[in-house]
Design a protein around this motif. Structure first.
Motif, mmCIF file in Angstrom:
data_model
loop_
_atom_site.group_PDB
_atom_site.id
_atom_site.type_symbol
_atom_site.label_atom_id
_atom_site.label_comp_id
_atom_site.label_asym_id
_atom_site.label_seq_id
_atom_site.Cartn_x
_atom_site.Cartn_y
_atom_site.Cartn_z
ATOM 1 N N UNK A 3 -1.148 -7.536 -3.127
ATOM 2 C CA UNK A 3 -1.642 -6.228 -3.374
ATOM 3 C C UNK A 3 -0.855 -5.369 -4.508
ATOM 4 N N UNK A 4 0.285 -5.680 -4.727
ATOM 5 C CA UNK A 4 1.224 -5.262 -5.903
ATOM 6 C C UNK A 4 0.769 -5.809 -7.094
ATOM 7 N N UNK A 5 0.955 -7.163 -7.031
ATOM 8 C CA UNK A 5 0.503 -8.035 -8.309
ATOM 9 C C UNK A 5 -0.994 -7.622 -8.809
ATOM 10 N N UNK A 6 -1.963 -7.501 -7.828
ATOM 11 C CA UNK A 6 -3.289 -7.143 -8.254
ATOM 12 C C UNK A 6 -3.030 -5.817 -8.929
ATOM 13 N N UNK A 9 -1.526 -6.113 -12.496
ATOM 14 C CA UNK A 9 -2.698 -6.719 -13.433
ATOM 15 C C UNK A 9 -3.804 -5.561 -13.694
ATOM 16 N N UNK A 10 -4.216 -4.945 -12.656
ATOM 17 C CA UNK A 10 -5.318 -4.024 -12.809
ATOM 18 C C UNK A 10 -4.984 -2.994 -14.187
ATOM 19 N N UNK A 11 -3.702 -2.287 -13.737
ATOM 20 C CA UNK A 11 -3.163 -1.543 -14.882
ATOM 21 C C UNK A 11 -3.006 -1.969 -16.201
ATOM 22 N N UNK A 23 -12.839 0.334 -11.102
ATOM 23 C CA UNK A 23 -13.284 -0.939 -10.768
ATOM 24 C C UNK A 23 -12.229 -1.422 -9.803
ATOM 25 N N UNK A 24 -12.433 -2.640 -8.911
ATOM 26 C CA UNK A 24 -11.532 -3.141 -8.205
ATOM 27 C C UNK A 24 -11.296 -4.765 -8.509
ATOM 28 N N UNK A 25 -9.969 -4.932 -8.905
ATOM 29 C CA UNK A 25 -9.587 -6.410 -9.446
ATOM 30 C C UNK A 25 -9.602 -7.218 -7.980
ATOM 31 N N UNK A 26 -10.389 -8.285 -7.955
ATOM 32 C CA UNK A 26 -10.475 -9.148 -6.814
ATOM 33 C C UNK A 26 -9.439 -10.262 -6.685
ATOM 34 N N UNK A 27 -9.414 -10.916 -7.773
ATOM 35 C CA UNK A 27 -8.478 -12.172 -8.013
ATOM 36 C C UNK A 27 -8.270 -12.357 -9.615
#
Length: 124
Positions: A3-6, A9-11, A23-27
């Protein structure tokens, strides 16, 4: 995926302006894409594919435009090969700015999983 990596990356994607904060980053995973040179001619280049709840984002590097495809704009998904390796996906979608249909090619591992994911999100 951690979750921390996601979240990190989202930021980064939000700061680049290719992802909405809501929005939500899935992968995300390493992927290749076809850099269009002339017409339909192009060359495979390395990049990263990010799958969110609303769109596919392919970061292409500094010299090319990033590929951002809202799932709602996808009209057709298909399979192709990168050289002789059958890991490619063709994505035909309506360009957000021009309104024209555009086809891009990307390749990645587990392509069937991601084709199914995008087809479900696009409703096709």
């Amino acid at each position: 995926m951690n979750e921390a990596k996601l979240e990190k990356q989202k930021q980064n994607l939000v700061e680049l302006g290719v992802m909405d904060p809501s929005d939500t980053l899935v992968d995300y995973l390493q992927a290749s894409y076809v850099e269009r040179l002339v017409g339909k001619m192009g060359a495979w280049k390395q990049g990263w594919a990010y799958f969110t709840e609303e769109r596919l984002i392919v970061l292409t590097g500094l010299l090319a435009d990033n590929i951002v495809v809202p799932y709602r704009n996808i009209r057709e998904l298909g399979k192709c090969s990168q050289s002789l390796i059958p890991i490619g996906i063709t994505i035909t979608y309506e360009d957000m700015e021009s309104g024209k249909l555009v086809t891009d090619k990307i390749s990645m591992m587990k392509r069937d999983k991601w084709i199914d994911f995008m087809a479900q999100k696009a409703g096709i």
